[in-house]
Design an enzyme around this catalytic site. Structure first.
Site, PDB file in Angstrom:
ATOM      1  N   HIS A   1       0.870  -1.175   0.000  1.00  0.00           N
ATOM      2  CA  HIS A   1       0.000   0.000   0.000  1.00  0.00           C
ATOM      3  C   HIS A   1       0.906   1.223   0.000  1.00  0.00           C
ATOM      4  CE1 HIS A   1      -2.506  -2.900   2.311  1.00  0.00           C
ATOM      5  NE2 HIS A   1      -3.531  -2.306   1.776  1.00  0.00           N
TER       6      HIS A   1
ATOM      7  N   GLU B   1     -10.954  -6.872  -4.592  1.00  0.00           N
ATOM      8  CA  GLU B   1     -10.779  -7.898  -3.554  1.00  0.00           C
ATOM      9  C   GLU B   1     -12.031  -7.993  -2.694  1.00  0.00           C
ATOM     10  OE1 GLU B   1      -7.095  -7.772  -1.374  1.00  0.00           O
ATOM     11  OE2 GLU B   1      -8.081  -8.503   0.440  1.00  0.00           O
TER      12      GLU B   1
ATOM     13  N   GLU C   1      -9.262 -13.764  -1.538  1.00  0.00           N
ATOM     14  CA  GLU C   1      -8.536 -14.061  -0.302  1.00  0.00           C
ATOM     15  C   GLU C   1      -9.260 -15.171   0.426  1.00  0.00           C
ATOM     16  OE1 GLU C   1      -7.090 -10.839   2.143  1.00  0.00           O
ATOM     17  OE2 GLU C   1      -7.453 -11.985   3.955  1.00  0.00           O
TER      18      GLU C   1
ATOM     19  N   HIS D   1     -11.226 -14.286   3.543  1.00  0.00           N
ATOM     20  CA  HIS D   1     -12.461 -13.549   3.241  1.00  0.00           C
ATOM     21  C   HIS D   1     -13.556 -14.501   2.773  1.00  0.00           C
ATOM     22  CE1 HIS D   1      -9.982  -9.619   2.476  1.00  0.00           C
ATOM     23  NE2 HIS D   1      -9.893 -10.064   3.710  1.00  0.00           N
TER      24      HIS D   1
ATOM     25  N   ASP E   1      -4.978 -14.057  -2.534  1.00  0.00           N
ATOM     26  CA  ASP E   1      -4.330 -13.682  -1.284  1.00  0.00           C
ATOM     27  C   ASP E   1      -4.271 -14.941  -0.430  1.00  0.00           C
ATOM     28  OD1 ASP E   1      -3.794 -11.071  -1.897  1.00  0.00           O
ATOM     29  OD2 ASP E   1      -4.932 -10.218  -0.239  1.00  0.00           O
TER      30      ASP E   1
ATOM     31  N   ASP F   1     -11.163 -11.636  10.714  1.00  0.00           N
ATOM     32  CA  ASP F   1     -10.070 -11.861   9.780  1.00  0.00           C
ATOM     33  C   ASP F   1      -8.781 -12.155  10.541  1.00  0.00           C
ATOM     34  OD1 ASP F   1      -9.244 -11.714   7.155  1.00  0.00           O
ATOM     35  OD2 ASP F   1      -8.943  -9.562   7.153  1.00  0.00           O
TER      36      ASP F   1
ATOM     37  N   ASP G   1      -6.103 -13.749   9.183  1.00  0.00           N
ATOM     38  CA  ASP G   1      -4.972 -13.638   8.248  1.00  0.00           C
ATOM     39  C   ASP G   1      -3.805 -14.543   8.623  1.00  0.00           C
ATOM     40  OD1 ASP G   1      -6.111 -11.918   6.462  1.00  0.00           O
ATOM     41  OD2 ASP G   1      -5.048 -10.128   7.119  1.00  0.00           O
TER      42      ASP G   1
ATOM     43  N   ASP H   1      -0.872 -12.530   2.081  1.00  0.00           N
ATOM     44  CA  ASP H   1      -1.549 -11.534   2.906  1.00  0.00           C
ATOM     45  C   ASP H   1      -1.836 -12.174   4.263  1.00  0.00           C
ATOM     46  OD1 ASP H   1      -2.763  -9.283   3.785  1.00  0.00           O
ATOM     47  OD2 ASP H   1      -4.597  -9.537   2.639  1.00  0.00           O
TER      48      ASP H   1
END
Lengths: 437, 437, 437, 437
Positions: free
Chosen positions: D102, D233, D269, D272, D297, D308, D310, D340
């Protein structure tokens, strides 16, 4: 003269249901008597210092959003004093006399435990001074055992014995502070007492440590003659994957196993109930019938999200259920209703702090009015009572007395006609409930 | 000559991992020794009569789909005999010697309890005869207290005292049948022991009735000298909105409260764990460390659906976790692994009955091989052991012995350097785990 | 004379909020005008034949519990006639003039499609006769493409081409029957149009078949000049693991992809919304702003259970949200509110059929009153309108008109002061909402 | 000489499945050919700068826990340079040549947009210099439109037009930076593009703004001749209650509605997917058959938690499914697999950064090996192909060609025998799948 934190807000008054004033109560009328007590005595509301004065609007994906005029965002001792003064003005303008705190919310963590304790002493001294001449007291205090990285694996359940000792020291001090301020309860929320993965965890050892820790807490409470109630706050998960105090039933089983049932009650949080797959009403009822309903963290989550949103509870069907439990429990005192609820991240006006508390208080007040009406009107209680009438005499009474074993019961069963039970009348019960709100 | 039910299926043999034969074992080699015992002794598999011989493929939105050649779909006594014969051929062809049953699965409900009991006697007599000369025995029996409308509000927790008596009579008889057949355990799944709505429920009274009922069951077991283990099967909900035996922790708390902890163990079903918001591994570990891990209902749900799909468990990561618990429990005997799993509604070939059981057995056998490898290789156990090393001596040992109160602990904490705990190494633990499967 | 099915129930009348009579309306007053229309014109209620006259109380763990005096439990043609007569008496006593049906609910499946069609013709003929001289008409009809084992893998999405053809024939006939009876809509709920496992599924081919099927349906509708609205009913899963019409957004995307957006609207069921992880309000709003809000299946699930409980929706906060959408949609006509809701399995009194519908109608009527109050009072709409005011002129209007590209917008951004947005006032919006109910 | 960030870690090498070295690959052998391509060409792995170099271990209940030796915790430009250098050493030691970023992760936000842009330019210049002489390039870049309070109500969907402009400026710049560095894709994750409450939201207007914004992005991409792929996404919620790009189907419907289907693909992802109630495999397949599977992802959540997490995806059953989709898609290029995924908060050793990535890469490599085996062996593909064989000729082929309307199909249905479909063989498919992993 003193600084005024909320110069544009006057004391919030009761204006009744027809009022459109967002800064007035429409349902909460503290001196009004409902079901045999004043509203303020049923609804022992408390402001949660951490959300209201330390909540900055950050979330896992976002930076702080709140910029209160009195707050510079630092963790200085001066700022701690300022926030405490704001807290007292806030309480007075809402007409409330109870507040809740963690040690580290109200006073900054120092470089050493000694310094942290000294900081806490100073802020407690100010709070005590601000309490003087008022009836404002803590509903409960607690120690923040989840934020500092030292507690990342747990406090009482850390695999590191030093952390256990450190946590004990912190709880000792927080309990002393609560006593010093005249607090009526002391809460244990084990945010990090749980596991992230079973693969690296000794479940048995961790639970034993937790049992030992709470036993020591109960002993220390007696030693210092703190007469507040010790409360466990169940939550299923978050931040851990599994928190040991998953729900009311789990916490009660834990207390039984470690011989702590007489020393602890429960602090039920509605949002935590949802996360555990239960209604808040369920958690309250499980606690009530086990004699451990001690306090309520009045908030709500979102039925469709899987994390703790800690919103203000405004749904009147839910507050009515909550109050049914509370009325049947004869109230919560010395416990009460702590607004463990935070402004949405996007609510950034100072007045939003008032609006949210007013709405939360009104919702619970409305629940009280509804619940009282339901109990006084009597239809719903009698639906329940009549459903179980067969246990009030004859066969049922003998069953309840424990005098019938399987052989006697088989004889009964062989004798009887095919027993088809009566309709459960759930829709009727729901109709009566909703017509009362 | 006797009818053959599965004429096209020979006895299932072990062919090893390279086999592509769907009707052979690739991982389950019953006489092979793993971690100090034969596979068949770790993996005491059982066929669930209800799913395998009574499952018809219906679901809440669909009619039956199974048309087994031997089954006319009726509930006649003759058909009960036929199904029992099919069960024994099925067991033998799979090389299994355990099966599980409900009273009403194996024998039809009569017009009266007396007639139902007589039907059951006849089918039990046939089963006993079929068992003769074999080592086939029930892993467990149970009473079906959820299907008949009489139990719509519960059995032991029905608001109607007559139903309580009727349920007691049914359990008494089912326990006798289990004993008669040499069953090693007796299971209580309280499918209707729960509530649909708190609005029409007396929660306290229902729970007391359930406690009383189970107490009487334990007493009757002793009276008839049935030496099987009594097992509670937790499930959070479905068909009820809330089942009283929600999960392992809840069931353990219940057993403690009613003084039944010494009389009952738990039967953990993986699919039920998922529905309760837990991993199966969690439920097994909670049971194990509380000394009540008695039996496993080997199945799985779907992580994304909210009801009981009772699928055959084939995920080897999950079976490896299951077997880690079982190995650390020293096995499950006299409990075992009951395939409380049903063919998908859309699986309509007779061979699918075999394929599903073979796949389920192989998956658990593979989990056993993996778990043994993990424990023998030692990396994962030592990660855990070392994490808690600080409790093995000095401060930690004193904490565990209970000799340090909050005052002593505070002294320790004030003396120590800031204690930052070691990395939890979760990813390393996961890497080691997955590299072993 | 004619048989009376509900001899103890008179026509249900409006008695107002203070009535305690369970067999009277407290909020639904059909001729009363609210927000510019009569209540009965906003609330075009319909009785769902399948739940009310074919629901037997069975569930995945239980046998039927209902024993209606007129029903022998068989699927005979005579019984089909009887149930249809009961339906009409029920409608009249509730003061309703709409009903919904599946082909196979109202008429028995025959041994062949021809026979099934003939059965359907006979029952339709009776229904038409019973409709004569009344304004009673079907709100919608549909074909039952999920119960028979032939549809176990889907109907339009079955891997077997014969099933696709059979399903087409069945929809054709059901659409004709709906037209014959003057039905205003025709619904597609694809209960089996989905998958149980991706491992054995050709996702792309199944979706193409579904698109083709619906295209043919739209063509046939035009051909026979049936002027009802075709409706897709989204549901995420159950009985399938994944239903292709997962939620409103998914169904809309599907309609767009296959060029069907102009031919179909949506039938939103509140319980399905919950299962998809949405509020009912969300699903309605997504449909409304896409111009496809056609009908509502008025029911509710349980926020804590993961399956379709199809309960009567009584929560007034939710009905108020539902009605906010409906009012902003200008109503639902020619759609309406179908009570796709069933008595709890344990509700076994004939009067429970009335109580549940009355409670459901009253709850929606109360939602209508509240929603009208909110819109007329105007505070909530103006909170929303003002939030977006910056898009009504200047920069915002230029953005909406599409005339500003990234380069122009960057110039704006470089010029402006740090733009901090206003408070979202969510708690204020909730306060206003709850104070209106 | 240059600072070495990971002095104790050498380049990670492939040592094969029998290695016990946590700092070696056991399954990922980049130059080895699988299913017609080198592993490194199937598995275009990327390191996510934000998790790996900006993740500090904080969570909603806890402070940062990571104390990397090179990181002072500040957001200075110097520290930005240092972190970027660490990133390149990390990539090289892992043998990877892709990274994702980012704008605000790699360069600090300034006091003005101009200053922020200048900061970004400087860090991009350094990154470009570090890329020189290597084949390291961004897999994708993106703009952080969710963390700053200005975006609290959304970026493209903020009710404040100024925020929309600011967001456009930020995306413009981030797209330029991605192009400058040779990035192959550009991602839009709309973390705040959604709502917290429908009560204060104009859903239609917000969605229109989002459509307009993405249209402008696609136009600007063409204008500057950036030839990377634009990716949406999907995520269902968190931090919002509802994110507009809920899941793949919703995002595809959105792209269709706003005429953007040719300009965007999806970045799926796995975590997600779980939050949306889907398997990752489902989301990939929905994307694949719609021609929009652009990037993955690679991470995982926890099936029992609702947020989330991750985590690094290590489950080989899931990676095998992921790779089945990828192989059937012919690979992902120019997309790839972005990690991710973040270290657990409790994983605080520098080596944990390597261990987690190695485990994640190995898991995906193992999935690739398994998926290739499944496709090459052919049993599973042929189970699917044969299930749909009836559509390959005769009736089925005519259906697919669209030449049969409802009338012709009815004629077919009336002629045919009762069509009972074949067994779905789900357990067989699962057996074959699990035997291949």
């Amino acid at each position: 003269g003193e600084v005024e934190f909320f110069p544009n807000i006057s004391k919030i008054e009761y204006e009744g249901p027809s009022s459109k004033n967002p800064l007035a109560f429409k349902w909460y009328n503290p001196e009004e008597e409902i079901y045999g007590k004043k509203m303020k005595d049923w609804l022992r509301f408390s402001v949660a210092f951490w959300h209201t004065f330390r909540g900055d609007g950050s979330d896992p994906f976002g930076s702080p959003t709140k910029q209160w005029p009195w707050d510079d965002g630092t963790d200085s001792l001066e700022m701690a004093f300022t926030r405490m003064r704001a807290n007292f003005e806030f309480l007075k303008k809402l007409g409330l006399n109870r507040w809740c705190f963690h040690d580290r919310d109200i006073a900054p963590e120092g470089r050493t435990l000694e310094e942290s304790n000294a900081n806490l002493d100073k802020v407690v001294a100010l709070a005590k001074q601000l309490q003087e001449g008022t009836d404002i007291r803590p509903l409960w205090g607690t120690a923040q055992l989840f934020k500092h990285p030292r507690y990342m694996h747990g406090a009482a359940t850390s695999p590191d014995a030093r952390i256990y000792a450190y946590a004990a020291a912190q709880v000792k001090k927080a309990m002393e502070a609560t006593k010093e301020l005249g607090g009526e309860n002391y809460v244990f929320w084990g945010g990090r007492e749980g596991y992230q993965s079973l693969l690296n965890t000794d479940l048995e050892r961790e639970l034993n440590h937790l049992g030992q820790f709470l036993k020591s807490a109960a002993e220390y409470k007696k030693k210092i003659e703190f007469d507040g109630v010790l409360l466990i706050e169940p939550k299923p998960q978050e931040p851990t994957k599994h928190q040991y105090d998953w729900d009311a039933a789990t916490a009660i089983g834990f207390l039984q196993k470690y011989g702590l049932k007489d020393d602890f009650k429960l602090n039920i949080e509605c949002n935590h109930a949802t996360l555990a797959g239960h209604s808040c009403y369920h958690e309250l009822e499980v606690s009530r019938i086990n004699g451990v309903l001690g306090n309520i963290d009045a908030n709500t989550g979102d039925a469709q999200t899987g994390w703790d949103t800690d919103q203000f509870l405004m749904d009147i069907a839910e507050t009515t259920q909550v109050m049914l439990s509370v009325l049947q429990n004869g109230g919560l005192a010395p416990g009460g209703f702590n607004f463990d609820a935070k402004l949405r991240r996007e609510s950034t006006d100072v007045e939003d702090l008032f609006i949210s508390h007013i709405a939360g208080m009104d919702a619970m007040a409305r629940g009280l009015r509804n619940a009282a009406k339901i109990l006084e009107e009597g239809t719903l209680p009698s639906i329940v009572k009549e459903r179980y009438a067969s246990f009030d005499s004859a066969l049922g009474a003998s069953i309840e007395s424990g005098e019938l074993g399987f052989e006697e019961l088989e004889q009964e069963a062989l004798r009887m006609e095919e027993p088809l039970p009566a309709s459960g009348k759930q829709e009727l019960a729901e109709m009566v409930f909703y017509n009362s709100i």
